[in-house]
Design an enzyme around this catalytic site. Structure first.
Site, PDB file in Angstrom:
ATOM      1  N   TYR A 223       0.792  -1.223   0.000  1.00  0.00           N
ATOM      2  CA  TYR A 223       0.000   0.000   0.000  1.00  0.00           C
ATOM      3  C   TYR A 223       0.827   1.277   0.000  1.00  0.00           C
ATOM      4  CZ  TYR A 223      -3.702  -3.282   0.982  1.00  0.00           C
ATOM      5  OH  TYR A 223      -4.572  -4.332   0.896  1.00  0.00           O
ATOM      6  N   ARG A 261      -8.953 -13.787  -6.102  1.00  0.00           N
ATOM      7  CA  ARG A 261      -7.575 -13.616  -6.564  1.00  0.00           C
ATOM      8  C   ARG A 261      -6.742 -14.731  -5.960  1.00  0.00           C
ATOM      9  NH1 ARG A 261      -5.458  -9.279  -3.784  1.00  0.00           N
ATOM     10  NH2 ARG A 261      -3.943 -10.644  -2.784  1.00  0.00           N
ATOM     11  N   GLU A 275      -1.891 -18.073  -1.467  1.00  0.00           N
ATOM     12  CA  GLU A 275      -3.166 -17.923  -0.779  1.00  0.00           C
ATOM     13  C   GLU A 275      -4.260 -17.613  -1.790  1.00  0.00           C
ATOM     14  OE1 GLU A 275      -2.562 -14.728   1.971  1.00  0.00           O
ATOM     15  OE2 GLU A 275      -3.000 -13.199   0.492  1.00  0.00           O
ATOM     16  N   GLY A 281      -8.902  -6.757  -2.882  1.00  0.00           N
ATOM     17  CA  GLY A 281      -9.011  -5.309  -3.018  1.00  0.00           C
ATOM     18  C   GLY A 281      -9.792  -4.952  -4.265  1.00  0.00           C
TER      19      GLY A 281
END
Length: 312
Positions: A223, A261, A275, A281
């Site tokens: 981020y 995703r 994962e 997001g």
């Protein structure tokens, strides 16, 4: 007549702010000609709030939700992505976007995900499940990655390269979850693949995205603008097929719906699954919308596909 969509963001977990950004982006991008958006926010304190951020509690939120045609949950992490909001919608008989209770819970639990995908032949990093009790007896013998079992946004993730760094890494991860994964370091390119179940039931994988970062792709890199997202990733035909096949197989084995995703390391021996994110997001600049944009599906079109494919 416009479809009334409740967009739910926030949540009682460490991904609260990330979720708010995703929810705001979704609410702003849904076509106003087709959708009447009703924002709802779950505060850090667990209290539901309406469009004006006035506290209305769960009972008030239930009244609002009953007046909507579809619920679009965009709450990342525990008490949201883990199947909690899907369960609320199921019990209330409300159509909702995304994965159901079981896939949400399985995918949120990185240890359970490993067991499921290993059972269908997908490689994962060798690792141990550690608790607060067993952590005290864990000895460092080689470089490892320490991560909470059920937290997102790369929070609490540490690369441990020396014995003295193991305990602080375990403490940081255990502060976010009572169970922790300690995995061997995998050397490879970090590649994400997004899989979407369209409204007509077909599964579509978007062009893969490569994450290029100097060091560990942790919360700060994710981020802080330090990562370079390259989409489509430079892959040869066999690499692209191996990643897509593994992503679709993992999505299917977990029972996912909507969009997910699936994150991999691409090694010399093939894909190694990291994962699965069932509520990734969802700002326009997040990985999943970028991948589908590369396939020619715009952000509003992706959201429209998700709403039309909601659980009924």
């Amino acid at each position: 007549m416009r479809t009334r969509v409740a967009v739910v963001g926030g949540g009682q977990n460490c991904e609260h702010d990330v979720s708010l950004a995703s929810a705001a982006a979704v609410a702003a991008a849904l076509d106003p000609a087709a959708y009447d958006v009703v924002p709802l926010t779950i505060g850090r304190d667990g209290i539901w709030r309406d469009r004006g951020l006035r506290p209305i509690g769960l009972s008030g939120a239930a009244q609002v939700l009953r007046g909507c045609d579809v619920v679009f949950p965009v709450v990342h992490g525990p008490r949201g992505e883990d199947g909690a909001l899907a369960a609320l919608c199921e019990l209330a008989g409300l159509p909702y976007v995304g994965s159901g209770v079981r896939p949400g819970a399985l995918a949120m639990d990185k240890w359970a995900t490993k067991l499921v995908v290993q059972a269908i032949g997908i490689a994962t990093a060798p690792g141990l499940l550690v608790t607060g009790t067993t952590a005290a007896h864990l000895l460092w013998s080689h470089p490892v990655v320490v991560k909470p079992v059920a937290a997102g946004s790369s929070l609490g993730v540490s690369l441990v390269s020396s014995p003295e760094a193991l305990r602080p890494a375990l403490d940081a991860a255990l502060a976010l979850d009572e169970r922790v994964l300690v995995e061997d370091v995998v050397v490879g390119r970090e590649i994400d693949v997004a899989v979407l179940r369209c409204a007509d039931g077909t599964l579509v994988a978007a062009p893969a995205l490569e994450i290029v970062v100097d060091g560990l792709f942790d919360h700060g890199a994710k981020y802080g603008g330090h990562a370079d997202f390259r989409v489509p990733a430079r892959l040869d035909e066999s690499e692209a097929k191996a990643l897509e096949d593994a992503a679709v197989a993992a999505y299917d084995a977990l029972g996912c719906s909507g969009v997910a995703r699936i994150d991999f390391f691409l090694t010399g021996s093939g894909p190694v699954l990291i994962e699965v994110n069932t509520v990734p997001g969802m700002t326009e600049h997040s990985q999943v919308p970028r991948m589908f944009a590369a396939a020619g599906l715009s952000y509003p079109e992706l959201l429209d596909e998700l709403v039309r494919g909601a659980h009924r």
